[in-house]
Design a protein around this motif. Sequence first.
Motif, PDB file in Angstrom:
ATOM      1  N   PHE A 243       0.838  -1.208   0.000  1.00  0.00           N
ATOM      2  CA  PHE A 243       0.000   0.000   0.000  1.00  0.00           C
ATOM      3  C   PHE A 243       0.866   1.249   0.000  1.00  0.00           C
ATOM      4  CE2 PHE A 243       0.590  -1.362   4.402  1.00  0.00           C
ATOM      5  CZ  PHE A 243       1.122  -0.212   4.958  1.00  0.00           C
ATOM      6  N   LEU A 244       0.223   2.396  -0.209  1.00  0.00           N
ATOM      7  CA  LEU A 244       0.911   3.684  -0.206  1.00  0.00           C
ATOM      8  C   LEU A 244       0.276   4.590   0.853  1.00  0.00           C
ATOM      9  CD1 LEU A 244       0.848   4.240  -4.088  1.00  0.00           C
ATOM     10  CD2 LEU A 244       2.719   3.266  -2.735  1.00  0.00           C
ATOM     11  N   PHE A 245       1.123   5.244   1.633  1.00  0.00           N
ATOM     12  CA  PHE A 245       0.636   6.261   2.556  1.00  0.00           C
ATOM     13  C   PHE A 245       0.408   7.554   1.773  1.00  0.00           C
ATOM     14  CE2 PHE A 245       2.820   3.624   5.783  1.00  0.00           C
ATOM     15  CZ  PHE A 245       1.816   3.569   6.735  1.00  0.00           C
ATOM     16  N   PRO A 246      -0.804   8.093   1.795  1.00  0.00           N
ATOM     17  CA  PRO A 246      -1.097   9.283   1.000  1.00  0.00           C
ATOM     18  C   PRO A 246      -0.728  10.592   1.696  1.00  0.00           C
ATOM     19  CG  PRO A 246      -3.086   8.514   2.049  1.00  0.00           C
ATOM     20  CD  PRO A 246      -1.989   7.569   2.493  1.00  0.00           C
ATOM     21  N   GLY A 247      -0.853  11.662   0.957  1.00  0.00           N
ATOM     22  CA  GLY A 247      -0.504  12.996   1.459  1.00  0.00           C
ATOM     23  C   GLY A 247      -1.567  13.616   2.339  1.00  0.00           C
ATOM     24  N   HIS A 248      -2.739  12.980   2.379  1.00  0.00           N
ATOM     25  CA  HIS A 248      -3.804  13.447   3.275  1.00  0.00           C
ATOM     26  C   HIS A 248      -4.419  12.197   3.901  1.00  0.00           C
ATOM     27  CE1 HIS A 248      -3.838  17.665   1.744  1.00  0.00           C
ATOM     28  NE2 HIS A 248      -3.340  17.056   0.676  1.00  0.00           N
ATOM     29  N   TYR A 249      -3.723  11.655   4.863  1.00  0.00           N
ATOM     30  CA  TYR A 249      -4.127  10.372   5.428  1.00  0.00           C
ATOM     31  C   TYR A 249      -5.119  10.584   6.567  1.00  0.00           C
ATOM     32  CZ  TYR A 249      -3.718   5.644   7.269  1.00  0.00           C
ATOM     33  OH  TYR A 249      -3.984   4.364   7.688  1.00  0.00           O
ATOM     34  N   SER A 250      -6.276   9.952   6.424  1.00  0.00           N
ATOM     35  CA  SER A 250      -7.306  10.124   7.450  1.00  0.00           C
ATOM     36  C   SER A 250      -7.618   8.804   8.157  1.00  0.00           C
ATOM     37  CB  SER A 250      -8.573  10.704   6.815  1.00  0.00           C
ATOM     38  OG  SER A 250      -8.969   9.902   5.721  1.00  0.00           O
ATOM     39  N   GLY A 251      -6.777   7.799   7.964  1.00  0.00           N
ATOM     40  CA  GLY A 251      -6.961   6.551   8.695  1.00  0.00           C
ATOM     41  C   GLY A 251      -7.576   5.429   7.874  1.00  0.00           C
ATOM     42  N   ASP A 252      -8.198   5.767   6.748  1.00  0.00           N
ATOM     43  CA  ASP A 252      -8.843   4.707   5.968  1.00  0.00           C
ATOM     44  C   ASP A 252      -8.589   4.844   4.462  1.00  0.00           C
ATOM     45  OD1 ASP A 252     -10.312   6.926   5.421  1.00  0.00           O
ATOM     46  OD2 ASP A 252     -12.251   6.081   5.996  1.00  0.00           O
ATOM     47  N   ASN A 253      -7.572   5.604   4.102  1.00  0.00           N
ATOM     48  CA  ASN A 253      -7.351   5.802   2.661  1.00  0.00           C
ATOM     49  C   ASN A 253      -5.930   5.466   2.209  1.00  0.00           C
ATOM     50  OD1 ASN A 253      -6.633   8.104   4.194  1.00  0.00           O
ATOM     51  ND2 ASN A 253      -6.707   9.427   2.417  1.00  0.00           N
ATOM     52  N   LEU A 254      -5.394   4.371   2.749  1.00  0.00           N
ATOM     53  CA  LEU A 254      -4.143   3.862   2.193  1.00  0.00           C
ATOM     54  C   LEU A 254      -4.415   3.453   0.746  1.00  0.00           C
ATOM     55  CD1 LEU A 254      -2.969   1.604   5.157  1.00  0.00           C
ATOM     56  CD2 LEU A 254      -2.030   3.814   4.488  1.00  0.00           C
ATOM     57  N   GLU A 255      -3.524   3.817  -0.159  1.00  0.00           N
ATOM     58  CA  GLU A 255      -3.751   3.469  -1.569  1.00  0.00           C
ATOM     59  C   GLU A 255      -3.389   2.017  -1.830  1.00  0.00           C
ATOM     60  OE1 GLU A 255      -5.687   4.133  -3.657  1.00  0.00           O
ATOM     61  OE2 GLU A 255      -4.944   5.781  -4.875  1.00  0.00           O
ATOM     62  N   THR A 256      -4.208   1.357  -2.636  1.00  0.00           N
ATOM     63  CA  THR A 256      -3.991  -0.057  -2.932  1.00  0.00           C
ATOM     64  C   THR A 256      -3.639  -0.251  -4.402  1.00  0.00           C
ATOM     65  OG1 THR A 256      -6.315  -0.341  -3.488  1.00  0.00           O
ATOM     66  CG2 THR A 256      -5.684  -0.724  -1.189  1.00  0.00           C
ATOM     67  N   LEU A 257      -3.059  -1.416  -4.677  1.00  0.00           N
ATOM     68  CA  LEU A 257      -2.742  -1.771  -6.057  1.00  0.00           C
ATOM     69  C   LEU A 257      -4.018  -1.761  -6.911  1.00  0.00           C
ATOM     70  CD1 LEU A 257      -0.931  -2.901  -8.301  1.00  0.00           C
ATOM     71  CD2 LEU A 257      -1.285  -5.182  -7.329  1.00  0.00           C
ATOM     72  N   GLN A 258      -5.110  -2.278  -6.347  1.00  0.00           N
ATOM     73  CA  GLN A 258      -6.356  -2.342  -7.108  1.00  0.00           C
ATOM     74  C   GLN A 258      -6.787  -0.960  -7.577  1.00  0.00           C
ATOM     75  OE1 GLN A 258      -8.237  -5.065  -8.199  1.00  0.00           O
ATOM     76  NE2 GLN A 258      -9.099  -3.363  -9.372  1.00  0.00           N
ATOM     77  N   ARG A 259      -6.677   0.018  -6.669  1.00  0.00           N
ATOM     78  CA  ARG A 259      -7.164   1.344  -7.061  1.00  0.00           C
ATOM     79  C   ARG A 259      -6.211   2.045  -8.029  1.00  0.00           C
ATOM     80  NH1 ARG A 259      -9.777   4.839  -2.509  1.00  0.00           N
ATOM     81  NH2 ARG A 259      -7.640   5.526  -2.268  1.00  0.00           N
TER      82      ARG A 259
END
Length: 307
Positions: A243-259
């Motif tokens: 997964f990827l830690f995003p620039g505006h992390y709110s606890g439930d929006n780690l980026e996934t390969l699927q997305r």
Amino acid sequence: MEGEEKSITFALLLSKTAITKTIMMMKRIISIVFAAVLLGLMPYTADAQGTEINSRDLRGKVVYQDDEVVFRQLDEHTWIGNGHRVYNESLYLVEGNDRALLIDAGTRIPELDKIVAKITSKPVTMMLTHAHGDHVGGVGPFPEVYLNAGDMPIVPNNMRNYKGQIKYLNDGEVIDLGGRELEVIFTPGHTAGSATFFDKAKHYGFSGDAFGSTNLLVFTNLSTEMYTAERIENYMKKNDIHFLFPGHYSGDNLETLQRVTDIKNMCREILDGERKPTISNGNNGGNDMMVDDKGVRINFSSRSGMK
Ligand SMILES: [Zn+2]
């Protein structure tokens, strides 16, 4: 008599079964309570390999807090800072044996150098995922800052008070922190000079606003975004990035390969005319068009984005 014996034996058997059942149930309750306590108290014990970090992260141990930023521990040598001025803007402190990297600098964090010095005793190098105002606000005290030169056109506006030295990252370069390495991959799309930092050993990356915001603002164009999504899709597969830690992390929006794959496909479909965008309805950074599907909204400009 015989009947009595039978019933006594039956009663014993029954009570034996009941006792066994009670013991099993108690064992189960104890293990559930133990697991709950363990998870609650130490949400990061299992994440040394970077695989168990999930939406509980923002409940992590607070290691520093003031009016502008809260730093929490993600794992033994990694911390996230969150501001509150622009959608939970995030910065990440990544520590190796010899030195540490600070990825992004929030919106307005005075004396960010002193804050991170309270968290790590290692010398800290300042690097940016991109040069937007909500990621560069605390760079002031750092004598040098590294970024992708593709964002230099927006630096005069967004970092106009910065007096230090601006240095350039290279696509594919590996930053050695001593026992911990981060690889820099350029990820243009959100801005022309966006960059993502990958910790392959821990199976995660730090993507700034290039991925994971759930409301993706494409300030370049869709073919650039598509190319980047395809490249990162391949990179995540090849290097087993979870997964990827995003620039505006709110606890439930780690980026996934699927997305990432979905973003690639959605961009292609818009460009091929298979998917019809609609007029964007706000929170779009000035972009007038959008598509909203598969858990991500992609905003882009009808003038410059459709190429
Ligand atoms: Zn941005």
